[in-house]
Design a protein around this motif. Structure first.
Motif: not given
Length: 443
Positions: A383-408
């Motif tokens: 469960a912890t790994l699943a939670s951490l992996q989901q959080q990692l995916r969310d963090a990477r998605s957020s990072l991608s959005h942040l990169e897009d925002t930075r470029m914009a």
């Protein structure tokens, strides 16, 4: 000659008459030689012929004397009459020449007066035309500035390419300048046309004045001729010269037509100047409107630059925060990845323990407390790994959005910087060259 008497004069020999006269008075007889030749003379006059001859001569002389006296009396009367008539005619001619000189001088003076007026009007119109042309040339600068501002602002990027208040004011300024230029061009055309008409009329008046000046000099010279003048001579008067002469009514009408034309052009010049006074007021008002519109455009530029500067500052602050969030998110991803990696060893231990205990024989394969604990531990780790992996995916998605925002944000900041450069460095710098009211008025 009516009293003349024509008398035939017979031929007679005077010597024979004298000889006969001496014989009558007791003169001595002719010598023998004369008597000897008497028989050979056949052309002798008789006394009657002699008397008739000299009486006829006397009568002829008397008639000639009477005729001569008559002619002399008639000649005396004729000389007296013709001398008086000639003097009177010459006096009348001199008087008429003087009156003619007065008429020519009067018309010549009036022509000269109107020539001066037309010259003054033309000079004033030329000065007006130069001023209007300078004013028209002066409008080219603000027109070029406004058009260049619109052209520069068309090079704004992306979302900054908007029809804002600055563009609206610039378009108003362009329309106002075009209206002023149209008014100036129309007035310049009217003034140029009137100048041409004034010059043509002035030239016609000058030709007429020149002809009258020459005619005045000729008539003045003719008026100074007297019987004692030495520079007079006989000239034949030909019919061809008489046919080329104008009459007095046509002579007067010709000058009056020129003067009426001068009156018309002078009135047109005056009306044009009065119209220009009105147009000058309109031009001054429009010139002030240009300056007011220039101030409006400058104010709109300042307001727009302030808005863009505020937006740029906010974007830069947001860009800075976005960069910080990107860094934090990257560190968070690294931490999550490390946390996931760190769960690998405990998961292997728990799973290995469960796997090993599944190999207990027979009744020893008991679900005891350690078994329950291990099973719970494996589930917790999963469960912890699943939670951490989901959080990692969310963090990477957020990072991608942040990169897009930075470029914009970076792109928008670049747009705002470009717009500010266009507005402040290009447009507002050029608008400092906007001409003054006096320059726009042609002074």
């Amino acid at each position: 000659m009516s009293a003349e008497v024509l008398v035939s004069k017979p031929h007679y020999d005077g010597g024979a008459v004298a000889q006969g006269l001496r014989q009558e008075q007791g003169a001595p007889l002719e010598p023998p030689s004369v008597l000897a030749t008497a028989g050979f003379r056949s052309a002798k006059y008789t006394p009657a012929e002699w008397f008739s001859g000299y009486r006829s001569l006397l009568q002829q002389a008397g008639a000639d004397h009477f005729t001569a006296q008559t002619i002399q009396e008639e000649s005396r009367v004729l000389r007296k009459d013709t001398e008086a008539t000639t003097v009177q005619t010459q006096t009348d001619g001199t008087r008429l020449l003087g009156e003619r000189l007065q008429d020519i001088h009067r018309w010549k003076s009036e022509l000269q007066e109107h020539i001066g007026r037309l010259l003054s009007d033309t000079t004033a119109l030329q000065a007006l035309k130069m001023r209007l042309e300078r004013a028209l040339d002066a409008t080219e600068t603000p027109f070029a500035i406004a058009v260049d501002n619109l052209t520069c602002r068309s090079r704004r990027l992306g979302p900054d390419l908007v029809r804002d208040c600055v563009e609206e004011e610039l378009l108003k300024e362009v329309d106002l300048i075009r209206n002023v230029q149209a008014l100036l061009k129309r007035t310049i055309d009217q003034v140029a046309t009137q100048i041409k008409l004034n010059r043509d009329t002035k030239q016609a008046l000058e030709f007429d004045w020149s002809d009258k000046y020459e005619a005045y000099a000729l008539d003045l010279q003719c008026g100074r001729f007297t019987d004692k003048s030495t520079d007079t001579q006989h000239y034949p008067i030909t019919a061809a010269m008489l046919e080329q002469m104008s009459d007095v009514p046509s002579w007067i009408k010709f000058t009056q037509d020129n003067l009426h034309r001068a009156f018309r052009e002078e009135k047109a010049s005056k009306d044009l100047r009065l119209e220009h006074c009105f147009n000058q007021t309109v031009l001054l008002d429009t010139t002030k409107d240009l300056r007011v519109q220039c101030s409006n455009v400058d104010q709109a530029f300042l307001q727009r630059c302030a808005e863009q500067m505020d937006a740029k500052i906010q974007l830069e602050m947001q860009f800075k925060e976005t960069l910080e969030q990107i860094g934090a998110q990257e560190r968070n991803i690294v931490a999550l990845q490390k946390a996931i990696d760190d769960k690998d060893a405990p998961q292997r231990v728990a799973e290995s323990r469960l796997y090993r205990r599944y190999h207990r024989p027979n009744m020893e394969l008991c679900r005891d407390e350690p078994q329950i604990s291990l099973e719970g531990e494996v589930r917790e780790i999963d469960a912890t790994l699943a939670s951490l992996q989901q959080q990692l995916r969310d963090a990477r998605s957020s990072l991608s959005h942040l990169e897009d925002t930075r470029m914009a944000l970076e792109k928008d900041i670049m747009c705002k910087s470009n717009s500010l450069f266009i507005e402040r460095e290009k447009c507002m710098t050029q608008r400092k060259l906007y001409p003054t009211i006096s320059t726009l008025s042609g002074y």
